[in-house]
Design a protein around this motif. Structure first.
Motif, PDB file in Angstrom:
ATOM      1  N   GLY A  96      -4.424  -8.435   3.761  1.00 40.11           N
ATOM      2  CA  GLY A  96      -4.165  -7.260   2.775  1.00 40.11           C
ATOM      3  C   GLY A  96      -2.828  -6.717   2.404  1.00 40.11           C
ATOM      4  O   GLY A  96      -2.546  -5.964   1.865  1.00 40.11           O
ATOM      5  N   VAL A  97      -1.848  -7.584   2.769  1.00 41.05           N
ATOM      6  CA  VAL A  97      -0.379  -7.291   2.651  1.00 41.05           C
ATOM      7  C   VAL A  97      -0.021  -7.139   1.224  1.00 41.05           C
ATOM      8  O   VAL A  97       0.702  -6.312   0.904  1.00 41.05           O
ATOM      9  N   TYR A  98      -0.575  -8.064   0.369  1.00 44.24           N
ATOM     10  CA  TYR A  98      -0.321  -7.981  -1.110  1.00 44.24           C
ATOM     11  C   TYR A  98      -0.906  -6.693  -1.657  1.00 44.24           C
ATOM     12  O   TYR A  98      -0.243  -6.167  -2.613  1.00 44.24           O
ATOM     13  N   PHE A  99      -2.016  -6.116  -1.083  1.00 41.05           N
ATOM     14  CA  PHE A  99      -2.265  -4.783  -1.662  1.00 41.05           C
ATOM     15  C   PHE A  99      -1.401  -3.630  -1.247  1.00 41.05           C
ATOM     16  O   PHE A  99      -1.049  -2.806  -2.174  1.00 41.05           O
ATOM     17  N   PHE A 100      -0.895  -3.863  -0.159  1.00 45.83           N
ATOM     18  CA  PHE A 100       0.122  -2.793   0.323  1.00 45.83           C
ATOM     19  C   PHE A 100       1.605  -2.795  -0.546  1.00 45.83           C
ATOM     20  O   PHE A 100       1.966  -1.815  -0.819  1.00 45.83           O
ATOM     21  N   ARG A 101       1.775  -4.076  -0.632  1.00 45.46           N
ATOM     22  CA  ARG A 101       2.889  -4.187  -1.621  1.00 45.46           C
ATOM     23  C   ARG A 101       2.947  -3.514  -2.833  1.00 45.46           C
ATOM     24  O   ARG A 101       3.923  -2.797  -3.418  1.00 45.46           O
ATOM     25  N   THR A 102       1.613  -4.013  -3.404  1.00 47.14           N
ATOM     26  CA  THR A 102       1.384  -3.480  -4.802  1.00 47.14           C
ATOM     27  C   THR A 102       1.328  -1.983  -4.889  1.00 47.14           C
ATOM     28  O   THR A 102       1.968  -1.178  -5.621  1.00 47.14           O
ATOM     29  N   ALA A 103       0.560  -1.280  -3.855  1.00 47.71           N
ATOM     30  CA  ALA A 103       0.433   0.162  -3.801  1.00 47.71           C
ATOM     31  C   ALA A 103       1.898   0.884  -3.761  1.00 47.71           C
ATOM     32  O   ALA A 103       2.090   1.759  -4.224  1.00 47.71           O
ATOM     33  N   LEU A 104       2.538   0.220  -2.604  1.00 47.25           N
ATOM     34  CA  LEU A 104       4.161   0.885  -2.557  1.00 47.25           C
ATOM     35  C   LEU A 104       4.866   0.738  -3.759  1.00 47.25           C
ATOM     36  O   LEU A 104       5.525   1.790  -3.897  1.00 47.25           O
ATOM     37  N   TYR A 105       4.866  -0.201  -4.432  1.00 47.30           N
ATOM     38  CA  TYR A 105       5.460  -0.443  -5.608  1.00 47.30           C
ATOM     39  C   TYR A 105       5.174   0.246  -6.966  1.00 47.30           C
ATOM     40  O   TYR A 105       5.893   0.586  -7.751  1.00 47.30           O
ATOM     41  N   MET A 106       3.964   0.934  -6.756  1.00 48.08           N
ATOM     42  CA  MET A 106       3.075   1.350  -7.914  1.00 48.08           C
ATOM     43  C   MET A 106       4.163   2.497  -8.494  1.00 48.08           C
ATOM     44  O   MET A 106       3.921   2.672  -9.614  1.00 48.08           O
ATOM     45  N   PRO A 107       4.742   3.411  -7.635  1.00 44.27           N
ATOM     46  CA  PRO A 107       5.276   4.544  -8.351  1.00 44.27           C
ATOM     47  C   PRO A 107       6.443   4.257  -9.106  1.00 44.27           C
ATOM     48  O   PRO A 107       6.860   5.096 -10.011  1.00 44.27           O
TER      49      PRO A 107
END
Length: 297
Positions: A96-107
């Motif tokens: 799930g690390v790719y999900f967290f990377r995407t979520a954190l970069y979203m802003p």
């Protein structure tokens, strides 16, 4: 040979013309406007360096400059440290690390206006999410944008929330660090702190330097979210807000242009200082390799 040289100039002439018309000419005009008293409706009146002298005496100018400098001093290191920490955390091979990377970069890819309106609601004294959560534990509502002591912490919370934008550069830098350096450190018995200090942090110094420059420029030019969110009159009035007010609210275009030139000089000096100090703490592996080759010869 001479004809070929002129042919080259002909090919790059569109860029030269564009540079002269859209860069050099506006700079010259802006320098002239800074020496005038101009309301944009009437003919500019030449006043020399009176605008710059008036700025020195302007208490609101000094307050706006201090608020901006104070924000830069705190927000730039805070943003660098937070982005680096996030990058280190997501630089792991877990599910799930790719999900967290995407979520954190979203802003970083969401419109700045949307983010500003979101935070204006979050920080609202009466209906804000933060005060709602605080009320659940018995804490009275806080005036995040009305209390002068809380305005700066409010903007710093936004810096931490948006740290995912800088995460990407640190993540790229982390993945570019050769693995054999860590293997050699393990053989030598280095602990986690020593590996972070002597390998990770050292190899990331070019990325830190890049984010330092961008952070300084961004902090000193802070405008969008500060204009939308606002805050207590003194603590929430950043340099660019006061510049905007002089230019488009009070129609003191010459005064505002003088402010813009002062900001340009401040940013240039801070950038030059950062570049000057980089030789003492920024590590470039290519330079070291080149020096070693020269010594070998």
């Amino acid at each position: 040979m001479r004809s070929k040289k002129y042919t080259g100039y002909v090919y790059i002439s569109p860029w030269i013309i564009g540079f002269l018309v859209f860069t050099i000419a506006p700079l010259i005009f802006a320098f002239y406007v800074g020496l005038t008293e101009w309301d944009t409706f009437n003919k500019p009146k030449y006043v020399g360096f009176d605008n710059y002298l008036d700025l020195i005496k302007d208490e609101d100018f000094r307050k706006a400059l201090w608020v901006t400098i104070k924000f830069a001093i705190i927000s730039v290191p805070l943003g660098i440290a937070t982005s680096m920490l996030i990058a280190i955390l997501v630089n792991t091979k877990v599910r799930g690390v790719y999900f967290f990377r995407t979520a954190l970069y979203m802003p970083a890819i969401v419109s700045g206006v949307s983010i500003s309106l979101l935070w204006k609601w979050i920080l609202d004294t009466d209906f804000g999410l933060i005060n709602l959560l605080l009320s659940k534990v018995g804490i009275a509502p806080l005036g995040w944008l009305t209390d002068g002591a809380l305005v700066m912490p409010s903007y710093l919370m936004m810096v931490i929330w948006g740290a995912g934008g800088g995460m990407l550069t640190y993540l790229a830098g982390l993945q570019d660090i050769p693995g054999h350096l860590y293997e050699a450190a393990d053989i030598d018995g280095a602990n986690a702190y020593q590996k972070f200090k002597h390998i990770t942090l050292t190899m990331l110094t070019p990325v830190i330097f890049y984010n330092l420059i961008m952070g300084i420029v961004g902090a000193m030019r802070k405008f969008g979210d500060a204009y939308i969110i606002g805050g207590a009159e003194n603590e929430g009035r950043f340099y660019m807000i006061y510049l905007y007010e002089n230019a488009f609210k009070f129609f003191k275009m010459g005064y505002a242009t003088a402010m813009a030139w002062i900001l340009f000089v401040i940013i240039m000096l801070l950038t030059l200082l950062a570049f000057k100090s980089s030789s003492a703490w920024v590590y470039y592996e290519t330079e070291v390799s080149t020096k070693k080759k020269r010594k070998g010869r």
